[in-house]
Write a protein that holds these residues in place. Structure first.
Motif, PDB file in Angstrom:
ATOM      1  N   GLY A   1     -46.070   9.165  12.712  1.00 29.50           N
ATOM      2  CA  GLY A   1     -45.015  10.367  13.012  1.00 29.50           C
ATOM      3  C   GLY A   1     -43.947  10.669  11.788  1.00 29.50           C
ATOM      4  O   GLY A   1     -44.280  10.071  10.654  1.00 29.50           O
ATOM      5  N   ARG A   2     -43.183  11.363  11.829  1.00 32.65           N
ATOM      6  CA  ARG A   2     -42.157  11.599  11.023  1.00 32.65           C
ATOM      7  C   ARG A   2     -40.744  11.739  12.056  1.00 32.65           C
ATOM      8  O   ARG A   2     -40.607  12.401  12.792  1.00 32.65           O
ATOM      9  CB  ARG A   2     -42.417  12.754  10.238  1.00 32.65           C
ATOM     10  CG  ARG A   2     -43.499  13.086   9.501  1.00 32.65           C
ATOM     11  CD  ARG A   2     -43.333  13.861   8.346  1.00 32.65           C
ATOM     12  NE  ARG A   2     -42.330  13.327   6.911  1.00 32.65           N
ATOM     13  CZ  ARG A   2     -42.449  12.242   6.303  1.00 32.65           C
ATOM     14  NH1 ARG A   2     -43.594  11.403   6.302  1.00 32.65           N
ATOM     15  NH2 ARG A   2     -41.425  11.988   5.510  1.00 32.65           N
ATOM     16  N   PHE A   3     -39.599  11.043  11.319  1.00 39.09           N
ATOM     17  CA  PHE A   3     -38.420  11.005  11.986  1.00 39.09           C
ATOM     18  C   PHE A   3     -37.002  11.110  11.072  1.00 39.09           C
ATOM     19  O   PHE A   3     -37.401  11.107   9.888  1.00 39.09           O
ATOM     20  CB  PHE A   3     -38.141   9.645  12.487  1.00 39.09           C
ATOM     21  CG  PHE A   3     -39.246   9.184  13.323  1.00 39.09           C
ATOM     22  CD1 PHE A   3     -38.908   9.529  14.966  1.00 39.09           C
ATOM     23  CD2 PHE A   3     -40.588   8.720  13.218  1.00 39.09           C
ATOM     24  CE1 PHE A   3     -39.994   8.972  15.615  1.00 39.09           C
ATOM     25  CE2 PHE A   3     -41.508   8.451  14.007  1.00 39.09           C
ATOM     26  CZ  PHE A   3     -41.241   8.425  15.425  1.00 39.09           C
ATOM     27  N   VAL A   4     -36.109  11.898  11.487  1.00 41.08           N
ATOM     28  CA  VAL A   4     -34.964  11.791  10.816  1.00 41.08           C
ATOM     29  C   VAL A   4     -34.001  11.061  11.488  1.00 41.08           C
ATOM     30  O   VAL A   4     -33.583  10.947  12.661  1.00 41.08           O
ATOM     31  CB  VAL A   4     -34.144  13.233  10.717  1.00 41.08           C
ATOM     32  CG1 VAL A   4     -32.903  13.038  10.099  1.00 41.08           C
ATOM     33  CG2 VAL A   4     -35.033  14.362   9.994  1.00 41.08           C
ATOM     34  N   PHE A   5     -33.540   9.878  10.532  1.00 43.33           N
ATOM     35  CA  PHE A   5     -32.560   8.726  11.295  1.00 43.33           C
ATOM     36  C   PHE A   5     -31.001   9.129  10.855  1.00 43.33           C
ATOM     37  O   PHE A   5     -30.984   9.402   9.709  1.00 43.33           O
ATOM     38  CB  PHE A   5     -32.960   7.269  10.612  1.00 43.33           C
ATOM     39  CG  PHE A   5     -33.869   6.722  11.701  1.00 43.33           C
ATOM     40  CD1 PHE A   5     -33.512   5.708  12.553  1.00 43.33           C
ATOM     41  CD2 PHE A   5     -35.151   6.871  11.583  1.00 43.33           C
ATOM     42  CE1 PHE A   5     -34.380   5.019  13.337  1.00 43.33           C
ATOM     43  CE2 PHE A   5     -36.233   6.416  12.712  1.00 43.33           C
ATOM     44  CZ  PHE A   5     -35.334   5.290  13.471  1.00 43.33           C
ATOM     45  N   SER A   6     -30.213   8.767  11.443  1.00 45.82           N
ATOM     46  CA  SER A   6     -28.829   8.663  11.248  1.00 45.82           C
ATOM     47  C   SER A   6     -28.388   7.201  11.287  1.00 45.82           C
ATOM     48  O   SER A   6     -28.736   6.713  12.383  1.00 45.82           O
ATOM     49  CB  SER A   6     -28.053   9.525  12.240  1.00 45.82           C
ATOM     50  OG  SER A   6     -26.685   9.270  12.124  1.00 45.82           O
ATOM     51  N   LEU A   7     -27.861   6.660  10.310  1.00 43.68           N
ATOM     52  CA  LEU A   7     -27.412   5.410   9.883  1.00 43.68           C
ATOM     53  C   LEU A   7     -26.078   5.425   9.633  1.00 43.68           C
ATOM     54  O   LEU A   7     -25.685   5.522   8.597  1.00 43.68           O
ATOM     55  CB  LEU A   7     -28.439   4.653   9.289  1.00 43.68           C
ATOM     56  CG  LEU A   7     -27.983   3.196   9.041  1.00 43.68           C
ATOM     57  CD1 LEU A   7     -27.875   2.313  10.474  1.00 43.68           C
ATOM     58  CD2 LEU A   7     -29.024   2.347   8.364  1.00 43.68           C
ATOM     59  N   ASP A   8     -25.026   5.028  10.541  1.00 43.25           N
ATOM     60  CA  ASP A   8     -23.629   5.166  10.152  1.00 43.25           C
ATOM     61  C   ASP A   8     -22.992   6.209   9.309  1.00 43.25           C
ATOM     62  O   ASP A   8     -22.356   6.476   8.466  1.00 43.25           O
ATOM     63  CB  ASP A   8     -23.135   3.811   9.184  1.00 43.25           C
ATOM     64  CG  ASP A   8     -22.942   2.436  10.088  1.00 43.25           C
ATOM     65  OD1 ASP A   8     -22.772   2.564  11.279  1.00 43.25           O
ATOM     66  OD2 ASP A   8     -23.042   1.606   9.461  1.00 43.25           O
TER      67      ASP A   8
END
Length: 105
Positions: A56-63
């Protein structure tokens, strides 16, 4: 060799299922299956988390910073960091947590 445990798949959120793959007090491995468009809501926890993108493909938000990941990518989320993701293309994340996430048992 210890007996292998099996854990049920749990609906973690809309379009997201979670299954514990293995655990001990010091470490837990968990698979998250996402449908396209599903989200892992922003949250934080005291555990150190390692995430591996199996598919799959994901957009992550980290801080507050966003980045896109795909198959084969891996990264570490520090203890206490606010993070979440949005699934662009259905897939699976495999997460390791130290120590174990007792709330997942």
């Amino acid at each position: 060799m210890p007996a292998l445990q099996t854990f049920p798949a749990i609906a973690a959120d809309t379009g997201v299922t979670r299954r514990v793959l293995s655990d001990s007090p010091q470490l837990m491995v968990v698979a998250f299956d996402f449908e396209a468009g599903a989200e892992g809501r922003l949250h934080s926890h005291p555990h150190i988390q390692s995430t591996y993108v199996e598919s799959g493909r994901f957009v992550f938000s980290l801080d507050g910073e966003e980045f896109e990941v795909g198959p084969g990518d891996s990264f570490v989320i520090p203890s206490g960091a606010v993070h979440g993701c949005r699934c662009l293309e259905g897939g699976r994340l495999v997460d390791g947590f130290t120590p174990r996430r007792d709330d997942f048992l």
